[in-house]
Design a protein around this motif. Sequence first.
Motif, PDB file in Angstrom:
ATOM      1  N   PRO A 146      -7.009  18.429  -7.101  1.00  0.00           N
ATOM      2  CA  PRO A 146      -7.194  18.976  -5.753  1.00  0.00           C
ATOM      3  C   PRO A 146      -5.880  18.973  -4.978  1.00  0.00           C
ATOM      4  O   PRO A 146      -4.949  18.241  -5.295  1.00  0.00           O
ATOM      5  CB  PRO A 146      -8.210  18.012  -5.126  1.00  0.00           C
ATOM      6  N   ARG A 147      -5.808  19.792  -3.938  1.00  0.00           N
ATOM      7  CA  ARG A 147      -4.575  19.942  -3.172  1.00  0.00           C
ATOM      8  C   ARG A 147      -4.143  18.641  -2.502  1.00  0.00           C
ATOM      9  O   ARG A 147      -2.959  18.401  -2.311  1.00  0.00           O
ATOM     10  CB  ARG A 147      -4.750  21.039  -2.108  1.00  0.00           C
ATOM     11  N   TRP A 148      -5.119  17.820  -2.129  1.00  0.00           N
ATOM     12  CA  TRP A 148      -4.774  16.596  -1.412  1.00  0.00           C
ATOM     13  C   TRP A 148      -4.326  15.479  -2.353  1.00  0.00           C
ATOM     14  O   TRP A 148      -3.907  14.408  -1.895  1.00  0.00           O
ATOM     15  CB  TRP A 148      -5.960  16.108  -0.583  1.00  0.00           C
ATOM     16  N   ASP A 149      -4.398  15.705  -3.668  1.00  0.00           N
ATOM     17  CA  ASP A 149      -4.077  14.671  -4.652  1.00  0.00           C
ATOM     18  C   ASP A 149      -2.667  14.116  -4.453  1.00  0.00           C
ATOM     19  O   ASP A 149      -2.468  12.926  -4.212  1.00  0.00           O
ATOM     20  CB  ASP A 149      -4.246  15.278  -6.054  1.00  0.00           C
ATOM     21  N   MET A 150      -1.656  14.974  -4.557  1.00  0.00           N
ATOM     22  CA  MET A 150      -0.272  14.515  -4.466  1.00  0.00           C
ATOM     23  C   MET A 150       0.075  13.924  -3.098  1.00  0.00           C
ATOM     24  O   MET A 150       0.663  12.838  -3.025  1.00  0.00           O
ATOM     25  CB  MET A 150       0.681  15.646  -4.835  1.00  0.00           C
ATOM     26  N   PRO A 151      -0.270  14.597  -1.979  1.00  0.00           N
ATOM     27  CA  PRO A 151       0.033  13.985  -0.673  1.00  0.00           C
ATOM     28  C   PRO A 151      -0.597  12.611  -0.501  1.00  0.00           C
ATOM     29  O   PRO A 151       0.013  11.708   0.081  1.00  0.00           O
ATOM     30  CB  PRO A 151      -0.544  14.994   0.328  1.00  0.00           C
ATOM     31  N   ALA A 152      -1.816  12.433  -1.031  1.00  0.00           N
ATOM     32  CA  ALA A 152      -2.477  11.126  -0.903  1.00  0.00           C
ATOM     33  C   ALA A 152      -1.713  10.059  -1.675  1.00  0.00           C
ATOM     34  O   ALA A 152      -1.536   8.925  -1.201  1.00  0.00           O
ATOM     35  CB  ALA A 152      -3.918  11.222  -1.399  1.00  0.00           C
ATOM     36  N   ARG A 153      -1.236  10.393  -2.877  1.00  0.00           N
ATOM     37  CA  ARG A 153      -0.475   9.431  -3.672  1.00  0.00           C
ATOM     38  C   ARG A 153       0.827   9.066  -2.971  1.00  0.00           C
ATOM     39  O   ARG A 153       1.217   7.893  -2.912  1.00  0.00           O
ATOM     40  CB  ARG A 153      -0.173  10.013  -5.046  1.00  0.00           C
ATOM     41  N   LEU A 154       1.535  10.068  -2.458  1.00  0.00           N
ATOM     42  CA  LEU A 154       2.811   9.810  -1.785  1.00  0.00           C
ATOM     43  C   LEU A 154       2.613   8.937  -0.557  1.00  0.00           C
ATOM     44  O   LEU A 154       3.381   8.000  -0.316  1.00  0.00           O
ATOM     45  CB  LEU A 154       3.480  11.132  -1.391  1.00  0.00           C
ATOM     46  N   ALA A 155       1.570   9.231   0.218  1.00  0.00           N
ATOM     47  CA  ALA A 155       1.314   8.462   1.435  1.00  0.00           C
ATOM     48  C   ALA A 155       0.950   7.022   1.107  1.00  0.00           C
ATOM     49  O   ALA A 155       1.418   6.079   1.769  1.00  0.00           O
ATOM     50  CB  ALA A 155       0.192   9.126   2.240  1.00  0.00           C
ATOM     51  N   ALA A 156       0.121   6.808   0.073  1.00  0.00           N
ATOM     52  CA  ALA A 156      -0.298   5.452  -0.284  1.00  0.00           C
ATOM     53  C   ALA A 156       0.878   4.610  -0.751  1.00  0.00           C
ATOM     54  O   ALA A 156       1.032   3.445  -0.351  1.00  0.00           O
ATOM     55  CB  ALA A 156      -1.369   5.512  -1.370  1.00  0.00           C
ATOM     56  N   ALA A 157       1.743   5.185  -1.603  1.00  0.00           N
ATOM     57  CA  ALA A 157       2.891   4.430  -2.105  1.00  0.00           C
ATOM     58  C   ALA A 157       3.856   4.084  -0.977  1.00  0.00           C
ATOM     59  O   ALA A 157       4.364   2.957  -0.895  1.00  0.00           O
ATOM     60  CB  ALA A 157       3.612   5.245  -3.178  1.00  0.00           C
ATOM     61  N   THR A 158       4.120   5.037  -0.091  1.00  0.00           N
ATOM     62  CA  THR A 158       5.032   4.787   1.025  1.00  0.00           C
ATOM     63  C   THR A 158       4.460   3.744   1.975  1.00  0.00           C
ATOM     64  O   THR A 158       5.180   2.862   2.467  1.00  0.00           O
ATOM     65  CB  THR A 158       5.313   6.089   1.784  1.00  0.00           C
ATOM     66  N   ALA A 159       3.151   3.818   2.230  1.00  0.00           N
ATOM     67  CA  ALA A 159       2.514   2.857   3.133  1.00  0.00           C
ATOM     68  C   ALA A 159       2.633   1.440   2.597  1.00  0.00           C
ATOM     69  O   ALA A 159       2.860   0.489   3.365  1.00  0.00           O
ATOM     70  CB  ALA A 159       1.049   3.231   3.340  1.00  0.00           C
ATOM     71  N   LEU A 160       2.480   1.268   1.269  1.00  0.00           N
ATOM     72  CA  LEU A 160       2.591  -0.080   0.695  1.00  0.00           C
ATOM     73  C   LEU A 160       3.988  -0.645   0.898  1.00  0.00           C
ATOM     74  O   LEU A 160       4.151  -1.805   1.305  1.00  0.00           O
ATOM     75  CB  LEU A 160       2.258  -0.047  -0.795  1.00  0.00           C
ATOM     76  N   VAL A 161       5.013   0.163   0.630  1.00  0.00           N
ATOM     77  CA  VAL A 161       6.389  -0.311   0.789  1.00  0.00           C
ATOM     78  C   VAL A 161       6.653  -0.694   2.232  1.00  0.00           C
ATOM     79  O   VAL A 161       7.234  -1.749   2.528  1.00  0.00           O
ATOM     80  CB  VAL A 161       7.383   0.766   0.312  1.00  0.00           C
ATOM     81  N   LEU A 162       6.237   0.151   3.169  1.00  0.00           N
ATOM     82  CA  LEU A 162       6.465  -0.132   4.593  1.00  0.00           C
ATOM     83  C   LEU A 162       5.691  -1.375   5.021  1.00  0.00           C
ATOM     84  O   LEU A 162       6.207  -2.206   5.774  1.00  0.00           O
ATOM     85  CB  LEU A 162       6.038   1.074   5.433  1.00  0.00           C
TER      86      LEU A 162
END
Length: 260
Positions: A146-162
Amino acid sequence: MSLIAAKIVVTPTLMWAVSAAARRWGSLVGGLLSGLPLTSAPISIYLAAEQGERFAADAAIGSVEGLGAVTVSYLVYAVAAPRTGGLAAALLALAGFVLGGALLHGVIQPGLWLATAIDLPAMALVVALCRPVAGTESPARRARPPRWDMPARLAAATALVLMVSGLAPHLGSGLSGVLAPIPIISWPLIVFARAQDGVGAALEVVRGSAQGAFGVLAFYVCVHLLLGRIDPVAAYAAAIAVSAACVLPWLVARRRPLSA
């Protein structure tokens, strides 16, 4: 580039690269790459830059304990996935991570070398449990995510680091270290592989992630031993090089049948 800018740019870039590799070369390669310290290494570097080298070196011990909790979650998933639905297997694996982390970091507190001795056979067991069997191979034609697949992965990984780097002064080195190896890259790959390509593909990601975890373990051992004793750039360069060297044989072994 400032540290905050690096956190926002580097992490999603790595996440995108691993996800693209999984789509191009398959679930096992994606799992191998996601098993590398692609989020935990940046977190360790940020901790060293913001909290000091000693803090990051101590956090590496917690990360080895956290890696044990991650391995427990892989073990639970490897056992549960063929027998339960996708959501149930994922929830059981999450429970395994929480319980494993509570026991290793909160109760046993094994320290670096005992935690390493626990992690190694557990990771090998995951690899053995997730060996492909007849009828579970990934299909040649993959479903379009789905279209939201990649944005969701990027957001989750960045949120963990922050989150981990931002809360580090309040969490302390031990708990910051435990949270660093949370498989924020591999678990979305596992879930989507299961949804799109079936149990066999999900277990391929788990197997690759467990193989990559040998490199993560080597990274943290090197960070603890080297950071504060040599130049930090050299320490992290050596840790990353050793980590990559631990994963390279798995990639070579994976490609060998393809070239036969």
